[in-house]
Design a protein around this motif. Sequence first.
Motif, PDB file in Angstrom:
ATOM      1  N   UNK A  51      25.803   5.715  10.862  1.00 13.20           N
ATOM      2  CA  UNK A  51      26.767   6.736  10.463  1.00 13.20           C
ATOM      3  C   UNK A  51      28.185   6.193  10.593  1.00 13.20           C
ATOM      4  N   UNK A  52      29.149   6.939  10.050  1.00 13.47           N
ATOM      5  CA  UNK A  52      30.532   6.480  10.031  1.00 13.47           C
ATOM      6  C   UNK A  52      31.449   7.663  10.339  1.00 13.47           C
ATOM      7  N   UNK A  53      32.748   7.400  10.432  1.00 13.35           N
ATOM      8  CA  UNK A  53      33.704   8.448  10.764  1.00 13.35           C
ATOM      9  C   UNK A  53      33.707   9.557   9.721  1.00 13.35           C
ATOM     10  N   UNK A  54      33.397   9.219   8.461  1.00 12.55           N
ATOM     11  CA  UNK A  54      33.402  10.231   7.409  1.00 12.55           C
ATOM     12  C   UNK A  54      32.006  10.670   6.987  1.00 12.55           C
ATOM     13  N   UNK A  55      30.974  10.235   7.714  1.00  8.45           N
ATOM     14  CA  UNK A  55      29.605  10.656   7.427  1.00  8.45           C
ATOM     15  C   UNK A  55      28.843  10.751   8.750  1.00  8.45           C
ATOM     16  N   UNK A  56      28.604  11.982   9.195  1.00  8.56           N
ATOM     17  CA  UNK A  56      27.971  12.212  10.495  1.00  8.56           C
ATOM     18  C   UNK A  56      26.470  11.967  10.488  1.00  8.56           C
ATOM     19  N   UNK A  57      25.893  11.751   9.311  1.00 12.12           N
ATOM     20  CA  UNK A  57      24.448  11.567   9.226  1.00 12.12           C
ATOM     21  C   UNK A  57      24.084  10.089   9.308  1.00 12.12           C
ATOM     22  N   UNK A  58      22.996   9.796  10.027  1.00  8.29           N
ATOM     23  CA  UNK A  58      22.530   8.430  10.130  1.00  8.29           C
ATOM     24  C   UNK A  58      22.328   8.003  11.573  1.00  8.29           C
ATOM     25  N   UNK A  59      22.334   6.695  11.779  1.00 14.51           N
ATOM     26  CA  UNK A  59      22.005   6.094  13.076  1.00 14.51           C
ATOM     27  C   UNK A  59      23.260   5.819  13.899  1.00 14.51           C
ATOM     28  N   UNK A  60      23.127   5.953  15.225  1.00 14.54           N
ATOM     29  CA  UNK A  60      24.218   5.566  16.130  1.00 14.54           C
ATOM     30  C   UNK A  60      23.640   5.183  17.482  1.00 14.54           C
ATOM     31  N   UNK A  61      24.294   4.256  18.149  1.00 13.07           N
ATOM     32  CA  UNK A  61      23.901   3.856  19.504  1.00 13.07           C
ATOM     33  C   UNK A  61      25.099   3.862  20.438  1.00 13.07           C
ATOM     34  N   UNK A  62      26.169   4.557  20.033  1.00  9.82           N
ATOM     35  CA  UNK A  62      27.400   4.547  20.828  1.00  9.82           C
ATOM     36  C   UNK A  62      28.046   5.924  20.883  1.00  9.82           C
ATOM     37  N   UNK A  63      27.225   6.975  20.908  1.00  9.25           N
ATOM     38  CA  UNK A  63      27.778   8.329  20.903  1.00  9.25           C
ATOM     39  C   UNK A  63      28.446   8.660  22.235  1.00  9.25           C
ATOM     40  N   UNK A  64      29.490   9.484  22.146  1.00 15.25           N
ATOM     41  CA  UNK A  64      30.203   9.950  23.327  1.00 15.25           C
ATOM     42  C   UNK A  64      29.931  11.437  23.540  1.00 15.25           C
ATOM     43  N   UNK A  65      29.845  11.843  24.794  1.00 17.68           N
ATOM     44  CA  UNK A  65      29.839  13.245  25.170  1.00 17.68           C
ATOM     45  C   UNK A  65      30.814  13.394  26.318  1.00 17.68           C
ATOM     46  N   UNK A  66      31.772  14.320  26.176  1.00 21.38           N
ATOM     47  CA  UNK A  66      32.824  14.469  27.185  1.00 21.38           C
ATOM     48  C   UNK A  66      33.546  13.141  27.421  1.00 21.38           C
ATOM     49  N   UNK A  67      33.819  12.421  26.337  1.00 22.73           N
ATOM     50  CA  UNK A  67      34.555  11.158  26.373  1.00 22.73           C
ATOM     51  C   UNK A  67      33.835  10.072  27.178  1.00 22.73           C
ATOM     52  N   UNK A  68      32.507  10.203  27.314  1.00 18.25           N
ATOM     53  CA  UNK A  68      31.724   9.244  28.084  1.00 18.25           C
ATOM     54  C   UNK A  68      30.543   8.764  27.253  1.00 18.25           C
TER      55      UNK A  68
END
Length: 295
Positions: A21-38
């Motif tokens: 996924x990318x900044x302009x497309x929330x769909x797809x794969x990610x391995x670096x997601x943040x929750x509460x800036x962590x």
Amino acid sequence: MQAAMRAFFDLPMQTKQQVRRSADNAMGYAADELTKQTRDLKEVFDFCRTPHPELPDKHASNRTMDGFNRWPEGQAAMKAYFAEMERCSARLLEAFCVGFGLPARALHPYFEGSHTSFLRLNFYPAAEGQADQIAALQAAGKEPLGVNHHTDAGVLTLLWQDPNEPGLQVLAGDGSWRLVAPVAGALTVNVGDMFQVLTNGRAQAPVHRVLASRPGRRRYSAPFFYNPSPAADIAPQPQFVDSQRPALYRPINWAEFRGRRFAGDYADQGEEVQIAHYRTDAPAAQQAAAAVGAA
């Protein structure tokens, strides 16, 4: 679906990055997601409803406010599971409405048109495969977690948990974290921020988190987020507002709220947007911050 999920996360990283996924497309794969800036210790694959399945996914008519789907192998099983979760969520919402004294279909208009629900496939790798990330979090004084504490943004969440690997915890009233043990053949259901707003706080979106995987153990889960249509303006329903309990929240446009929440998941944008920013009794600074985000 479970087999397709495991097969996807077993692919080489280079292959998974092809549907990143990318900044302009929330769909797809990610391995670096943040929750509460962590940073969360997990990998995810997200996909949403396709408005026009007869057209290619990248067709302009299939671009939603979250972007468009990027598919790996196994998409047939994933799409079938999505459709079933879509059906179950609509029926559960009716049950919730009846339970709160509303007509069964009272909240359906918020989903009419093109609702923005999405399914997330989660993979929590074994601890030994994340030594560097764990060390970095510990060096920063942060607890390594699969997902850091949060509430879900939408209306309902239907979660499939790995029955062999518990990890979900909910914050109890006494401030302790309680394990939500998975039940084989069952789903875990919770309400989100928008349902809390719709009921004027009578229903509370639970604060929850996910533990990081143990050494030698991998964990999977699949939450379905039942979310409104982009144009929906979410506000307390009249049945829950009176002179004794005035409206606790100002109207919240879903597209704006969801967009700001994803921006904080994708990159560190400072304090995450919360429904507390839209409370009618919120400090002026918080209300101003919400207004700036909506501009």
